[in-house]
Design an enzyme around this catalytic site. Structure first.
Site, PDB file in Angstrom:
ATOM      1  N   CYS A  96      32.716 112.615 151.408  1.00  0.00           N
ATOM      2  CA  CYS A  96      33.509 112.269 152.528  1.00  0.00           C
ATOM      3  C   CYS A  96      33.548 110.755 152.236  1.00  0.00           C
ATOM      4  O   CYS A  96      32.435 110.362 152.238  1.00  0.00           O
ATOM      5  CB  CYS A  96      33.071 113.002 153.827  1.00  0.00           C
ATOM      6  SG  CYS A  96      33.142 114.562 153.677  1.00  0.00           S
ATOM      7  N   HIS A 127      27.267 114.384 149.409  1.00  0.00           N
ATOM      8  CA  HIS A 127      27.456 113.881 150.794  1.00  0.00           C
ATOM      9  C   HIS A 127      28.164 112.184 150.704  1.00  0.00           C
ATOM     10  O   HIS A 127      27.706 111.429 150.017  1.00  0.00           O
ATOM     11  CB  HIS A 127      26.425 113.828 151.796  1.00  0.00           C
ATOM     12  CG  HIS A 127      26.080 115.379 152.069  1.00  0.00           C
ATOM     13  ND1 HIS A 127      27.010 116.372 152.545  1.00  0.00           N
ATOM     14  CD2 HIS A 127      24.993 116.076 151.845  1.00  0.00           C
ATOM     15  CE1 HIS A 127      26.521 117.448 152.630  1.00  0.00           C
ATOM     16  NE2 HIS A 127      25.443 117.542 152.243  1.00  0.00           N
TER      17      HIS A 127
END
Length: 226
Positions: A87, A36
């Site tokens: 991301c 993440h």
């Protein structure tokens, strides 16, 4: 390889620091991150969007300023390749509805590799002293002198998110398909990024970014080779 609980901030930074102390001119470091991506408020004022991007590790988020400071430890002539399937978006909350609509019906995964904005904010507020202290003690990226040549190929642009998959992230899956063991691949790192990008949905464009010394020969060489 650092997985799950082993991928704590101290272990990751120590591993990179050991590489910096060991590698000399002509050597190469390949660093991959799959997980993440997050953001915290930029308190040392080196980001135009007032947000610092992070890698979400097991114990805490690793701030991009910390990563830049680690690059500064490497000797001139060292080559570094970073693949980041995560991301790094400054506008995740604004873009998520658009991204989900764009993904619908395209056969691409709907799951995204981002820390939800509400979770990111709660996490920062809960540990504000920690993250503000790290930024205060770490020079901003514009103040960091990097003498090695660093190439970053990431899963998306700063204003996008990276799609997940059943086995790999979408970016990693397409990278593996393009590379295919490397026997038939021709071209350099930009070619690698471009071919991956050609297989990606329009809402996710892999980024190609250089840090530190310019090394044209490094960029042109066959990826992952000395």
């Amino acid at each position: 390889i650092l997985l799950t609980a082993a991928a704590r901030s101290g272990a990751v930074t120590r591993a990179i620091a050991r590489a910096a102390a060991t590698l000399a001119r002509g050597d190469m470091l390949l660093l991959t991150y799959s997980g993440h991506g997050g953001q915290i408020p930029d308190t040392n004022h080196d980001e135009a969007d007032r947000q610092d991007e992070t890698w979400v590790l097991y114990d805490r988020e690793l701030i991009d300023d910390e990563i830049y400071s680690l690059w500064a430890r490497f000797k001139p002539g060292v080559r570094i390749v970073v693949l980041s399937d995560s991301c790094h978006s400054g506008t995740v909350s604004r873009d998520m509805a658009t991204i989900r609509r764009a993904n619908a019906g395209q056969g691409f995964p709907k799951r995204q590799r981002f820390m939800p904005p509400d979770v990111a904010l709660k996490t920062y507020k809960r540990h504000r002293k920690l993250y503000d202290g790290i930024q205060a003690a770490t020079p901003g990226s514009e103040k960091t002198v990097v003498r090695a040549a660093v190439i970053l190929i990431s899963g998306c642009q700063d204003n996008q998110t990276s799609s997940d998959g059943d086995r790999n992230g979408l970016f990693t899956g397409k990278l593996r398909k393009v590379w295919a063991g490397g026997k038939r691949f021709k071209g350099g790192y930009r070619t690698l990024r471009d071919r991956i990008s050609a297989l990606m949905p329009r809402i996710q464009s892999p980024n190609y970014y250089r840090v530190g010394a310019v090394n044209a020969a490094f960029e042109r060489q066959k990826p992952f080779t000395l």
